[in-house]
Write a protein that holds these residues in place. Sequence first.
Motif, PDB file in Angstrom:
ATOM      1  N   ASP A  81       0.854  -1.284  -0.096  1.00  0.00           N
ATOM      2  CA  ASP A  81       0.070   0.140  -0.175  1.00  0.00           C
ATOM      3  C   ASP A  81       0.807   1.280   0.120  1.00  0.00           C
ATOM      4  O   ASP A  81       1.707   1.475   0.818  1.00  0.00           O
ATOM      5  CB  ASP A  81      -0.948   0.147   1.134  1.00  0.00           C
ATOM      6  N   GLU A  84       0.813   3.376   3.047  1.00  0.00           N
ATOM      7  CA  GLU A  84       1.155   3.002   4.188  1.00  0.00           C
ATOM      8  C   GLU A  84       2.735   2.952   3.952  1.00  0.00           C
ATOM      9  O   GLU A  84       3.419   3.420   5.105  1.00  0.00           O
ATOM     10  CB  GLU A  84       0.922   1.567   4.275  1.00  0.00           C
ATOM     11  N   GLU A  85       3.436   2.744   2.831  1.00  0.00           N
ATOM     12  CA  GLU A  85       4.509   3.069   2.661  1.00  0.00           C
ATOM     13  C   GLU A  85       5.372   4.466   2.886  1.00  0.00           C
ATOM     14  O   GLU A  85       6.244   4.561   3.534  1.00  0.00           O
ATOM     15  CB  GLU A  85       5.128   2.541   1.128  1.00  0.00           C
ATOM     16  N   GLN A  87       3.858   6.406   4.933  1.00  0.00           N
ATOM     17  CA  GLN A  87       4.043   6.738   6.351  1.00  0.00           C
ATOM     18  C   GLN A  87       5.293   6.033   6.943  1.00  0.00           C
ATOM     19  O   GLN A  87       5.787   6.707   8.112  1.00  0.00           O
ATOM     20  CB  GLN A  87       2.597   6.074   6.978  1.00  0.00           C
ATOM     21  N   THR A  88       5.510   4.988   6.556  1.00  0.00           N
ATOM     22  CA  THR A  88       6.898   4.207   7.219  1.00  0.00           C
ATOM     23  C   THR A  88       8.018   5.155   6.758  1.00  0.00           C
ATOM     24  O   THR A  88       8.692   5.190   7.708  1.00  0.00           O
ATOM     25  CB  THR A  88       6.824   3.096   6.490  1.00  0.00           C
ATOM     26  N   GLY A 147       1.011   1.563  14.011  1.00  0.00           N
ATOM     27  CA  GLY A 147       0.277   0.458  13.225  1.00  0.00           C
ATOM     28  C   GLY A 147       0.489  -0.912  13.925  1.00  0.00           C
ATOM     29  O   GLY A 147       0.840  -1.217  14.892  1.00  0.00           O
ATOM     30  N   SER A 229       7.616  -4.100   6.988  1.00  0.00           N
ATOM     31  CA  SER A 229       6.489  -4.287   7.834  1.00  0.00           C
ATOM     32  C   SER A 229       7.338  -5.201   8.834  1.00  0.00           C
ATOM     33  O   SER A 229       8.419  -5.604   9.204  1.00  0.00           O
ATOM     34  CB  SER A 229       5.527  -5.302   7.067  1.00  0.00           C
TER      35      SER A 229
END
Length: 343
Positions: A81, A84-85, A87-88, A147, A229
Amino acid sequence: MAVKINGIIEGTQPEELLKVLRSLAADWGDALDTSKLKAVHLSGAMTNVVYKITWPKNASENDERVVLLRIYGEGTDTFFDREEEIQTFESISAIGHGPRLLGRFPEGRVEEFIHAKTLSASDVRHPEISKLIAAKMRKFHGLNMPGSKTAVLWPRIRKWLIKAKSVCSQEHAKEFKLDIIENEINVLEAELSKHRQDIGFCHNDLQYGNIMFDDKTRTITLIDYEYASYNPVAYDIANHFCEWAANYHTDTPHVLDYNKYPDLEERKRFVQSYLSSTGNQPRDTEVNQLLDNVEKYTLANHLFWGLWGIISGYATHIEFDYMEYAKQRFSEYWLKKPQILKG
């Protein structure tokens, strides 16, 4: 080779990209002359297309700004996603573990350019550098990221299997034995669940091109967190070991040489460095258990990247023989499975 940026870089809307660059230049007090923007393609990326972007600083011809431009690859939303990447990326940047995010546009983003050496395929084998990578991995695995802290390995592999089956031809499905891969996944998960697994925040793609080394400070920086992750840390180490077989800067970047896979002495040195990097000397039993887990997780790695290769072969137009790469990963899986899971 350096090229002018306007209208040259594929996959971008020039005005959207230029808007980001103009904003950055204004923030830095530069009088940006877009005719003097230059882009140099950086080789080795297999998911994205990456460029080094420069322009004269404060209209000076003798000093320049440097940023990194990342154009997202086709079909990457299958693998992770993008939000999400991002945000990481921002979270890791905020705690000083990687480059800063400087700007975004629909097809990509602009990042801080890290003035350090990108490792080569041979560099990761150097004993001192390998120890530094091990210590950096241990720190990375200890990051407290926002998360879910649940490992994503097995659900992700199953998701990719479904996708691979949906996109590939009957010929490829038969060649890669996709009808029995789900059972292989189940067997591996059951085997690797017998012992407690340490879960940490894993990079999951620690090939040499994603490792930067500052020769002056002797420090390592990990970049490119698209696949990052929570996962078993043994899986992440296994992935790094598998990448020793690759050299993405040759005329045949898809070809893997498993004779270059680290031998027992190299693996043991890495694991000991990893476990001792926090200041505690590990017991022999602890070292041996992690070594054993890592070897088993190489099998999961072969399935993971084999499926990635199949999907990428249908979704991506980057010059890389994804299908041949996938064939090698699956071949290594079937070759090593009886040895690693014996008894």
